[in-house]
Design a protein around this motif. Structure first.
Motif, PDB file in Angstrom:
ATOM      1  N   CYS A  52       6.107  20.504   4.775  1.00 56.83           N
ATOM      2  CA  CYS A  52       7.548  21.387   5.560  1.00 56.83           C
ATOM      3  C   CYS A  52       7.199  22.302   4.918  1.00 56.83           C
ATOM      4  O   CYS A  52       7.608  22.241   4.202  1.00 56.83           O
ATOM      5  N   GLY A  53       6.782  23.873   5.812  1.00 55.94           N
ATOM      6  CA  GLY A  53       7.237  24.883   5.221  1.00 55.94           C
ATOM      7  C   GLY A  53       6.676  25.747   5.776  1.00 55.94           C
ATOM      8  O   GLY A  53       5.454  26.172   7.051  1.00 55.94           O
ATOM      9  N   PRO A  54       6.773  26.965   5.329  1.00 56.37           N
ATOM     10  CA  PRO A  54       5.897  28.364   5.804  1.00 56.37           C
ATOM     11  C   PRO A  54       4.269  28.322   5.935  1.00 56.37           C
ATOM     12  O   PRO A  54       4.153  28.230   5.054  1.00 56.37           O
ATOM     13  N   ASN A  55       4.135  29.121   6.649  1.00 60.33           N
ATOM     14  CA  ASN A  55       2.325  29.550   6.628  1.00 60.33           C
ATOM     15  C   ASN A  55       1.774  29.629   5.088  1.00 60.33           C
ATOM     16  O   ASN A  55       1.159  29.083   5.166  1.00 60.33           O
ATOM     17  N   VAL A  56       2.594  30.723   4.357  1.00 60.47           N
ATOM     18  CA  VAL A  56       2.037  31.182   3.144  1.00 60.47           C
ATOM     19  C   VAL A  56       1.483  29.637   2.276  1.00 60.47           C
ATOM     20  O   VAL A  56       0.785  29.596   1.735  1.00 60.47           O
ATOM     21  N   MET A  57       2.990  29.125   2.397  1.00 59.86           N
ATOM     22  CA  MET A  57       2.867  27.469   1.270  1.00 59.86           C
ATOM     23  C   MET A  57       1.859  27.024   2.000  1.00 59.86           C
ATOM     24  O   MET A  57       0.743  25.811   0.985  1.00 59.86           O
ATOM     25  N   LEU A  58       1.777  26.868   3.238  1.00 60.37           N
ATOM     26  CA  LEU A  58       0.737  25.503   3.755  1.00 60.37           C
ATOM     27  C   LEU A  58      -0.553  26.361   3.437  1.00 60.37           C
ATOM     28  O   LEU A  58      -1.379  24.990   2.497  1.00 60.37           O
ATOM     29  N   GLN A  59      -0.954  27.307   3.615  1.00 61.80           N
ATOM     30  CA  GLN A  59      -2.558  27.951   3.249  1.00 61.80           C
ATOM     31  C   GLN A  59      -2.664  27.650   1.933  1.00 61.80           C
ATOM     32  O   GLN A  59      -3.844  27.641   1.509  1.00 61.80           O
ATOM     33  N   ALA A  60      -1.916  27.737   1.416  1.00 60.97           N
ATOM     34  CA  ALA A  60      -1.906  27.713  -0.015  1.00 60.97           C
ATOM     35  C   ALA A  60      -2.296  25.703  -1.220  1.00 60.97           C
ATOM     36  O   ALA A  60      -2.959  25.817  -1.861  1.00 60.97           O
ATOM     37  N   ALA A  61      -1.694  25.441  -0.480  1.00 59.70           N
ATOM     38  CA  ALA A  61      -1.852  24.204  -0.353  1.00 59.70           C
ATOM     39  C   ALA A  61      -2.867  22.764  -0.077  1.00 59.70           C
ATOM     40  O   ALA A  61      -3.298  22.221  -0.405  1.00 59.70           O
ATOM     41  N   LYS A  62      -3.512  23.827   1.254  1.00 56.41           N
ATOM     42  CA  LYS A  62      -4.833  22.909   1.758  1.00 56.41           C
ATOM     43  C   LYS A  62      -5.765  22.987   1.026  1.00 56.41           C
ATOM     44  O   LYS A  62      -6.291  21.591   0.590  1.00 56.41           O
ATOM     45  N   PRO A  63      -6.350  23.979   0.097  1.00 54.49           N
ATOM     46  CA  PRO A  63      -7.590  23.854  -0.532  1.00 54.49           C
ATOM     47  C   PRO A  63      -7.262  22.163  -1.409  1.00 54.49           C
ATOM     48  O   PRO A  63      -7.942  21.311  -1.905  1.00 54.49           O
ATOM     49  N   TYR A  64      -6.077  22.367  -1.859  1.00 51.95           N
ATOM     50  CA  TYR A  64      -5.843  21.658  -3.211  1.00 51.95           C
ATOM     51  C   TYR A  64      -5.190  20.235  -2.430  1.00 51.95           C
ATOM     52  O   TYR A  64      -5.464  18.802  -3.493  1.00 51.95           O
ATOM     53  N   LEU A  65      -5.313  20.007  -1.501  1.00 53.97           N
ATOM     54  CA  LEU A  65      -4.916  18.308  -0.629  1.00 53.97           C
ATOM     55  C   LEU A  65      -6.235  18.098  -0.133  1.00 53.97           C
ATOM     56  O   LEU A  65      -6.435  16.749   0.726  1.00 53.97           O
ATOM     57  N   GLN A  66      -7.500  18.864   0.405  1.00 52.10           N
ATOM     58  CA  GLN A  66      -8.374  18.669   0.926  1.00 52.10           C
ATOM     59  C   GLN A  66      -8.964  17.205   0.803  1.00 52.10           C
ATOM     60  O   GLN A  66      -9.601  16.819   1.400  1.00 52.10           O
ATOM     61  N   ASN A  67      -8.863  17.040  -0.657  1.00 50.63           N
ATOM     62  CA  ASN A  67      -9.871  16.133  -1.120  1.00 50.63           C
ATOM     63  C   ASN A  67      -8.895  14.639  -1.425  1.00 50.63           C
ATOM     64  O   ASN A  67      -9.628  13.637  -1.390  1.00 50.63           O
TER      65      ASN A  67
END
Lengths: 307, 255
Positions: B188-203
């Motif tokens: 849970c956090g701001p969109n910029v954080m979620l966008q940055a985290a997304k590629p790391y968690l995709q797999n």
């Protein structure tokens, strides 16, 4: 005390109903109150085909109100007929279907469909949505298009036909008269005012669709005047809507000339507002010793003549 | 959902930008409040028309208190900061679909005020016997809630501007972790954080859930104002943050 009102051939046990688009299909409010208490149930606009709606953000607060650009998001007629109508047909005796189309043909298609369903008691034509690129407000601000839609639907639809007008015109009485002459049985006054909010930090419009429709108490004085003006211009019943958030606000609309009223944005703030309003209107009639709510309709005009 | 009155018990500033609001609510509603769910609070102030949504940061079944951590954003949160103990407040609650609490090891990733629902979630996971680690990233001192770090052992704090914890971003914390040693991840956090985290968690093969925020008019599914784009079953759809969420499958959310 009598809250009953008549809209064309329909008898509503009280004059209070939700404004389309602020009440979903009623299902979200079932936990809060028994929808049978309402004078009628008006559902969110249905179009022929499903619509995703506009890109977010879609809502934002403005002083004493809100702005929205939902964009008529809805699951489309087929889904509504198959999945939603069976769930909501018994929620209230008077179900009013609000429809919009991108063309006259789409309005005609939906009117033809609605005619087949006994549980749909009336149609409300949305020719006034400010948030769609095709149809919507474009029809409601074009006198010829308005006449054509209303008269085409009138030929197909024999039950009560209500037309919801936009305030975004120079003189709403011209449109009210046109709708009446084209066969409308009642008018809903008014839809939202076209507006915009700009975020000064990002220096961009707040809404994803850039502009939207303003509603809430902020627009009430303009809505009351439009009901007042149209009451003099037409002889069909008027349904007043625009920023009703109290008994007093509702009474203004009756006095201006409304036979019934719709509650919009206030449903979001206080989901149990409409049953409270119905109770308070009943108490008001008792306290003031007024025999029926219908006696109030247009009373502000009669006072004017006495002066 | 119920529309009821709560009684303000405490309303204190924690930092320049964050305050803690504790409200006593009727006992019977407490068991229905789960991590990730939220309330719409009615703020009685000039010009404020709509309610404001806040995630529950904690619920105490013994005292009947619910806690909100609130970041000062605008007119609504500014006026709410002035509400006094002893005053009544109208609340719609509980709203929304909450987190799926799972057994095993959970990684909780919070950015700024996003810590609020994750605080509640962390307590619930621990209560059910699960293990947690928390990455708590803040912009600066003003966004940092010290009492959070007292609640949990396994918590790493990152600050963008030198302040509490290590200097860095939430993403630095994520990179430093062996994420595959966790069974599930919650964010849970701001969109910029979620966008940055997304590629790391995709797999990441386990469950990844995110709690989103959005402007909303009603909070209970009527206005359709709060939608977010979601990609599921090979289709793009708009889902309501208030009712289909605020907790979503992170991999399906289009940010």
């Amino acid at each position: 005390m009598n809250l009953e009102v008549k809209i064309d051939e329909l008898t509503l046990k009280n004059p209070v109903m939700p404004a389309s688009g602020t009440f979903g299909f009623g299902l979200e409010f079932k936990d809060i109150f028994d929808l049978k208490n309402l004078g009628a149930l008006v559902v969110k606009t249905i179009t022929k085909n499903p619509r995703l709606g506009n890109r977010p953000p879609r809502v934002y607060e403005v002083s004493c109100g809100m702005i929205n650009s939902i964009g008529l998001a809805n699951p489309g007629w087929d889904y509504f007929r198959e999945k939603i109508l069976p769930q909501i047909k018994d929620l209230n005796d008077i179900l009013i279907l609000n429809i919009a189309g991108e063309s006259v043909e789409e309005f005609e298609y939906l009117a033809r469909e609605a005619q087949r369903f006994d549980e749909i008691k009336a149609l409300e034509l949305n020719v006034s949505c400010p948030n769609v690129s095709k149809g919507g407000i474009a029809f409601g601000t074009d006198l010829e298009a308005l006449k054509q839609i209303v008269s085409s639907v009138r030929k197909i639809y024999s039950k009560t036909l209500i037309v919801k007008l936009t305030p975004n015109v120079t003189d709403i009485t011209v449109y009210a008269k046109a709708a009446e002459n084209a066969g409308a049985d009642a008018l809903t006054l008014i839809n939202t005012f076209s507006g915009m909010v700009i975020d000064v930090k990002s220096k961009k419009p707040v809404l994803g669709n850039k502009h939207g429709g303003v509603s809430g108490p902020a627009i009430r004085p303009m809505a009351v005047k439009m009901v007042y003006d149209c009451f003099k211009a037409v002889s069909i019943p008027l349904i007043g809507v625009g920023g009703i958030d109290s008994k007093e606000a509702a009474l203004e609309f009756f006095l201006a000339g409304a036979t019934a009223i719709q509650v919009g944005s206030q449903n979001f703030v206080e989901p149990g507002f409409m049953p409270r309003l119905i109770r308070e209107l009943g108490e008001y009639l008792r306290e003031e010793n007024i025999e029926g709510i219908a006696k109030l309709t247009g009373l502000a005009h009669r006072r004017e003549e006495n002066v | 959902m119920q529309d009821l009155k709560g009684l303000v018990v405490e309303n204190i500033p924690l930092t320049k930008e964050i305050y803690k609001l504790q409200i006593s609510v009727p006992e019977e509603i407490l068991p229905e409040i789960i991590p990730g769910s939220f309330a719409m609070l009615k703020i009685e102030a000039k010009g404020v028309f709509l309610r404001r949504p806040f995630s529950f940061a904690d619920v105490d079944l013994k005292t009947g208190l619910v806690t909100f951590y609130i970041k000062l954003v605008g007119k609504g949160t500014g006026a709410l900061r002035e509400i006094h103990p002893g005053q009544e407040i109208s609340m719609l609650l509980p709203l929304g679909r909450g987190f799926t609490v799972m057994p095993g090891k959970s990684l909780l990733v919070a950015g700024g005020i996003g810590i609020a629902p994750l605080n509640f979630l962390a307590r619930e996971i621990i209560k059910k016997g699960g293990e947690i680690s928390i990455i708590y990233g803040v912009k600066n001192e003003a966004m940092f809630i010290p009492e959070i770090t007292k609640n949990f052992k396994n918590i790493e704090v990152y600050s963008e501007i030198p302040g509490p914890g290590k200097k860095g971003l939430v993403l630095d914390g994520l990179k430093a972790k062996d994420i595959n040693s966790y069974d599930q991840i919650y964010l849970c956090g701001p969109n910029v954080m979620l966008q940055a985290a997304k590629p790391y968690l995709q797999n990441f093969s386990g469950l990844v859930e995110v709690s989103l925020e959005s402007y909303m008019a009603c909070g209970f599914g009527a206005c359709l104002g709060c939608v977010v784009k979601v990609f599921s079953n090979n289709e793009i759809e708009y889902k309501k943050v208030c009712k289909d969420g605020p907790v979503f499958n992170f991999k399906e959310v289009v940010l």
